[in-house]
Each structure stands twice: as structure tokens, then as C-alpha cells.
Design an enzyme around this catalytic site. Structure first.
Site, short mmCIF file in Angstrom:
data_model
loop_
_atom_site.label_atom_id
_atom_site.label_comp_id
_atom_site.label_asym_id
_atom_site.label_seq_id
_atom_site.Cartn_x
_atom_site.Cartn_y
_atom_site.Cartn_z
N ASP A 20 0.81 -1.15 0.06
CA ASP A 20 -0.06 0.09 0.06
C ASP A 20 0.81 1.21 0.00
O ASP A 20 1.89 1.38 0.75
CB ASP A 20 -0.73 0.14 1.39
CG ASP A 20 -2.05 -0.84 1.20
OD1 ASP A 20 -2.34 -1.60 0.34
OD2 ASP A 20 -2.79 -0.90 2.00
N LYS A 26 -7.93 0.76 -5.14
CA LYS A 26 -9.23 0.22 -4.62
C LYS A 26 -10.33 0.99 -4.89
O LYS A 26 -10.59 2.25 -5.00
CB LYS A 26 -9.04 0.12 -3.07
CG LYS A 26 -8.14 -0.66 -2.50
CD LYS A 26 -8.12 -0.53 -0.91
CE LYS A 26 -6.75 -1.35 -0.15
NZ LYS A 26 -6.93 -2.66 -0.27
N GLY A 68 -5.31 -2.68 8.57
CA GLY A 68 -4.87 -1.53 9.56
C GLY A 68 -4.90 -2.04 10.91
O GLY A 68 -4.70 -1.27 11.99
N ARG A 73 -6.90 -20.28 7.18
CA ARG A 73 -7.37 -21.59 7.86
C ARG A 73 -8.69 -21.95 7.43
O ARG A 73 -9.02 -23.17 6.96
CB ARG A 73 -7.15 -21.73 9.42
CG ARG A 73 -5.92 -21.96 9.93
CD ARG A 73 -5.92 -22.56 11.47
NE ARG A 73 -4.76 -22.69 11.84
CZ ARG A 73 -3.76 -23.54 11.74
NH1 ARG A 73 -3.99 -24.51 10.77
NH2 ARG A 73 -2.61 -23.62 12.24
N GLY A 114 -3.08 -7.22 8.28
CA GLY A 114 -2.34 -7.40 9.66
C GLY A 114 -0.98 -7.82 9.75
O GLY A 114 -0.46 -8.00 10.74
N GLY A 124 -0.16 -3.55 4.18
CA GLY A 124 -0.86 -2.27 3.95
C GLY A 124 -0.16 -1.46 4.97
O GLY A 124 0.91 -0.82 4.62
N SER A 125 -0.88 -1.05 5.98
CA SER A 125 -0.31 -0.11 7.09
C SER A 125 0.94 -0.72 7.39
O SER A 125 1.85 0.39 7.97
CB SER A 125 -1.00 -0.25 8.15
OG SER A 125 -2.68 -0.09 7.61
#
Lengths: 211, 299
Positions: free
Chosen positions: B26, B83, B155, B167, B220, B241-242
Site C-alpha cells: 500500500d 481500490k 490496519g 485456515r 495485519g 498495507g499499513s
């Protein structure tokens, strides 16, 4: 010494599995015995005589090879086949490359990176090649815009070079702008025949010297 | 006559195949995009705000300003993704007109349609969609998604949801594959009903033992170890991402995650690249989050 000729597929990133599958199929068709290995380190290049550089992101592939200290090792491999990103990495000259990004610089060709534009310009079509007709997939494809006299076209569409090959005393290189691995095995068969015919005048002893 | 075809499913899923083994990062501006490209990102996701800021900022999160996307397209040579909101086909049309290479129909933005996702088959540009479980993944593929990413919790800086979703998807696939091996066709038909997708798609997954499209994970990932964990689950690659630009040393962390994904079973190498990366993104407990993004767009 066992003389098995290993085929390596550069496996950090890109469609390596597709190339491995196409290579295995091609070996079966040709009734050749070989070991196909994923290459992620200099050690993995041991006894590799033919290397395949897959489609992927050329900048990423080069960066990862460089960080793994594999550039010189790869340059010693006698037979190399590159598709799409692999073709870019084989080229001596690249247009529209990211600043500061290098290639292996092994074939005397000039390649225009992302020559057709963004993904929405990606296309597929039937093409004629020296190896026969095939359905070709071009994904954010490069274009071979120049080749020197020692390079010969393997696939031409009108005047556009879609694949080419170059052979000198110690090396043989094959580059395709499209992805034969997604639709056919004829390019892999052709490459394997070169590797197994040992047509190079002075083949390097069983691949590269590993320190 | 040789006919030239564009926008076929093979071309869309083909680009995803070329991204395998890669890290998609990102970025919010040209400078970050350059850092990502130099680190070895296989593509960048052009965003106005990264997910953790979207969380902090609140309000409606929408498609980026086209000028931002253009700025990022100019800065890098790798594929640029962007996005759009779930179900917002007009945003998708705009992104396609901007010639982005991939669209993420993403739960990170505020959904525009709570019932329907975009009919992605109609587009020339490929789409990637999030999924928490196999049913979601197959519905998105049936709508034309050329790539799936497990959602995780964007995030959050917390890998636990990504693991739960991996899973769940992989477990669902294993169940189908088992039914296929036992030739329990009736049960496969029931599964297709449960997942609300054509039985042919269920049968294909059952036979393959994997999704018929490239399968990344997201949401995450904050450290190289997180990325290695996901890759060892059998993922084709990761979205970060973050995690990167919320860390103390983005360039270093970005490179470390790229190296990790390329050598995801080499714990020695991962140990080495994990040294001195500075403070990672702070992260949060999932229970304490006000908005759970993964629960958006599950139809």
C-alpha cells in the site's frame, strides 16, 4: 560422475510452477531424463545446465538474484531461456526500465519494457513461429525492438520479433515476449533439445563452479 | 485469421500468476511508491490513506483522487493497483479508464452496496477481492475475480484474523478435495448450494485441491515473520498495507519482507533480515477495534 543434466527454474517470484510443469511435460514428450529444480540460491544452481527465467516482475527478479549473490553464477549457465520478464533480464539494453535497474545483459537485443501499455492492453492471439503455430499470451509484455546480426528470430509477426535466440561458443539463449508456458510445451521442447544436444562447442563442465 | 483478444479471463488471471511470490504494498504517494519499488515490491496499491489511517480518521472511505493514482503510475514501472468500494461499479469504471493494472474491490473502503459485488466479468481490467472463507472466495471468483486475498483485518497490525481466514479457506478446500476423492458428488452439489455458486466451480476446486486463481493473503502483516507464516500456509504472496509505512524504518522493513517472501522457508535468512528493523507498527487487539472491516461485503 553422474552426467544428469539438471534444468533449473528461477523460483523467487513469477510463474515458476507453470514453467516447471511445462518442462516436465516437455521432458516426457521427448523421453528425456532430467531433474527439474527450483532455484533460489547459488547452491541451487549447482549442476544446472539449462536455466529458465519465468514471467514475473523483471526488476524484482533481478533484485532478488543480486541480493542472493547469484548474478555471476547465472551468467555462467550455458543455456538460458527467458519468457516475458525473463526476456527483459536477458537483454543487453532495455528501454523504459526503472532508473538504476540492471539486467543480466546476455543477449545482444534491445527490449522495450511494458511496450504495449498497462494491463488493459494485454492480449492473446494465435501466432506463427519457427517451431509451429501456437496460441500466445502477452501480459504487460515487452517488445524486442532491435537485435544484432548474431541473434535470429524464432517467432515473427509481420515485422515484430516475438521470440529470438542467440548462440555463441559457450552459451545459448532463447527469449520470448509472451508466455509459452501457459499454453504450449513446444518452446520448452526446443530449449531442452538444445540443452541435450550439447551443441555448444565447449560446454562448461557440468554447469557452474560453485565456491 | 488471427484474432486479437483482450480482457479475457486468462489474461486477467495470468497477470495474477506473474505476481506470485511477491509482495504488494500500500502506498499513498509517489515517494512511497518509489520506496516500495526499490525494495522489490511486485506491485503497489495506490491509496489515499492507508488502512490504519482510514480507521483512525473515520468517515466514508472512497476511491482515491485520480491525480494521486496518476502520480503513482508515473513514479513506478511495476503494476499499479487501486481500490474501489464494494459494489461501486462506477468507481471501477473510472479506475479502468485510468488504466490501473488491477482493481481491488475492497472492504477497507466503505461499501457502496450491501447486497451485490461488482459484476467483474464485464471489465477488461482484472479484479482482486477479499474473502474470509471459501464461500466468499468462490462467490467472488464466480463474479469474475481473477485473484483472491484472504481479508485478515486491515490496519490492525494483528495477524490473527489473517490466520483465521487462511485456515478457513484452506479448510474449506480440503473438505471439497476429500469429497472429490471419495466421489461424493451429491455432497459437492450441496456444497455448491451452500456457497451459492455453480456446481462446476465447486467441482473444479474439489479436483484441483486449490483455488483456480492466485491466492494471496492480507490484513495485519507487520513483520517479516508474519509474512513467512502466511507463505508457509501455502499462500502465493502477500499484501502489506499499513505495516510498512507505519513502521519506524519503512524502506528497511519493505526490503526485509520482500526477502522473506522470496525465501520464506529459510529461517536463518529471515532472522538476519529481521534484525534492527526498529519499532514495527503498533497494532491492536481485534476485540478492541470499533470497526471490523473483514465483516463487510460477505454476501
Amino acid at each position: 560422475m553422474s552426467g544428469i543434466k539438471k534444468i533449473g527454474v528461477l523460483a523467487f517470484q513469477g510463474d515458476a510452477i507453470e514453467h516447471i510443469e511445462a518442462t516436465i511435460k516437455a521432458l516426457q514428450k521427448l523421453k528425456l531424463k532430467s531433474e527439474v529444480v527450483s532455484v533460489r540460491s547459488l547452491q541451487d544452481l549447482k549442476a544446472v545446465v539449462g536455466l529458465i527465467i519465468p514471467g514475473g516482475e523483471s526488476t524484482v527478479l533481478y533484485t532478488l538474484c543480486e541480493r542472493a549473490g547469484m548474478i555471476d553464477g547465472i551468467k555462467k549457465i550455458p543455456y538460458i531461456f527467458g519468457t516475458c520478464a525473463g526476456a527483459i533480464l536477458l537483454a543487453k539494453r532495455v528501454e523504459h526500465s526503472a532508473p538504476g535497474k540492471k539486467t543480466l545483459g546476455l543477449m545482444d537485443i534491445t527490449v522495450d519494457r511494458n511496450a504495449y501499455g498497462s494491463q488493459t492492453e494485454s492480449f492473446e492471439k494465435d501466432i506463427d513461429t519457427n517451431l509451429g503455430k501456437l496460441h500466445a499470451i502477452f501480459i504487460r509484455a515487452p517488445r524486442i525492438i532491435k537485435m544484432s546480426k548474431q541473434v535470429t528470430a524464432t517467432a515473427l509477426d509481420k515485422k515484430e520479433i516475438l521470440a529470438c535466440e542467440e548462440q555463441n561458443k559457450h552459451h545459448y539463449y532463447l527469449a520470448a515476449c509472451f508466455h509459452p508456458e501457459l499454453t504450449t510445451t513446444i518452446f520448452h521442447e526446443y530449449f531442452l533439445k538444445k540443452v541435450f544436444s550439447a551443441s555448444l562447442r565447449a560446454p562448461l563442465k557440468r554447469g557452474v563452479a560453485i565456491p | 485469421m488471427t484474432q486479437t483478444l483482450k480482457g479475457t479471463f486468462r489474461l486477467k488471471s495470468g497477470l495474477a500468476q506473474m505476481l506470485k511470490g511477491g509482495v504488494i504494498m500500500d502506498v499513498v504517494n509517489a515517494e512511497q511508491a518509489k520506496i516500495a519499488e526499490d525494495a522489490g515490491a511486485v506491485a503497489v496499491m495506490a491509496l489515499e490513506r492507508i488502512p490504519s489511517d482510514i480507521r483512525a480518521h473515520g468517515g466514508v472511505a472512497r476511491m482515491s483522487d485520480p491525480s494521486k493514482i496518476k502520480e503513482i503510475q508515473k513514479a513506478v514501472t511495476i503494476p499499479v493497483m487501486a481500490k474501489c468500494r464494494i459494489g461501486h461499479f462506477a468507481e471501477a469504471q473510472i479506475l479502468e479508464a485510468l488504466k490501473v493494472d488491477f482493481i481491488d474491490e475492497s472492504e477497507v473502503l466503505t461499501p457502496a452496496d450491501e447486497e451485490f459485488h461488482i459484476e467483474k466479468i464485464k471489465f477488461t481490467v482484472p479484479f482482486v477481492c477479499g474473502a474470509r472463507n471459501l464461500g466468499e472466495a468462490l462467490r467472488r471468483i464466480n463474479e469474475g475475480a481473477a485473484m483472491i486475498r484472504t481479508k485478515g483485518e486491515a490496519g490492525s497490525g494483528n495477524i490473527v484474523e489473517a490466520v483465521r481466514h487462511m485456515r478457513s479457506v484452506l479448510g474449506g478446500i480440503a473438505e471439497l478435495h476429500d469429497l472429490y476423492k471419495k466421489k461424493q458428488n451429491k455432497k459437492l452439489t450441496l456444497k455448491a448450494k451452500e456457497y451459492r455458486v455453480p456446481v462446476e466451480l465447486v467441482n473444479e476446486v474439489a479436483k484441483l485441491g486449490k483455488l483456480p486463481v492466485v491466492h494471496f493473503t492480507a490484513g495485519g502483516i507487520a513483520t517479516p515473520a508474519d509474512a513467512a507464516l502466511c507463505m508457509q500456509f501455502g499462500m502465493d504472496g502477500v499484501f502489506v498495507g499499513s505495516g510498512i509505512f507505519k513502521s519506524a524504518e519503512p524502506a528497511k522493513l519493505a526490503k526485509a519482507i520482500v526477502d522473506t517472501v522470496a525465501h520464506f522457508t529459510d529461517a536463518k535468512l529471515i532472522a538476519k533480515v529481521s534484525e534492527n528493523l526498529g519499532e514495527p507498527m503498533r497494532g491492536q487487539e481485534i476485540e478492541k477495534l470499533e470497526v471490523k472491516l473483514a465483516q463487510r461485503g460477505t454476501n
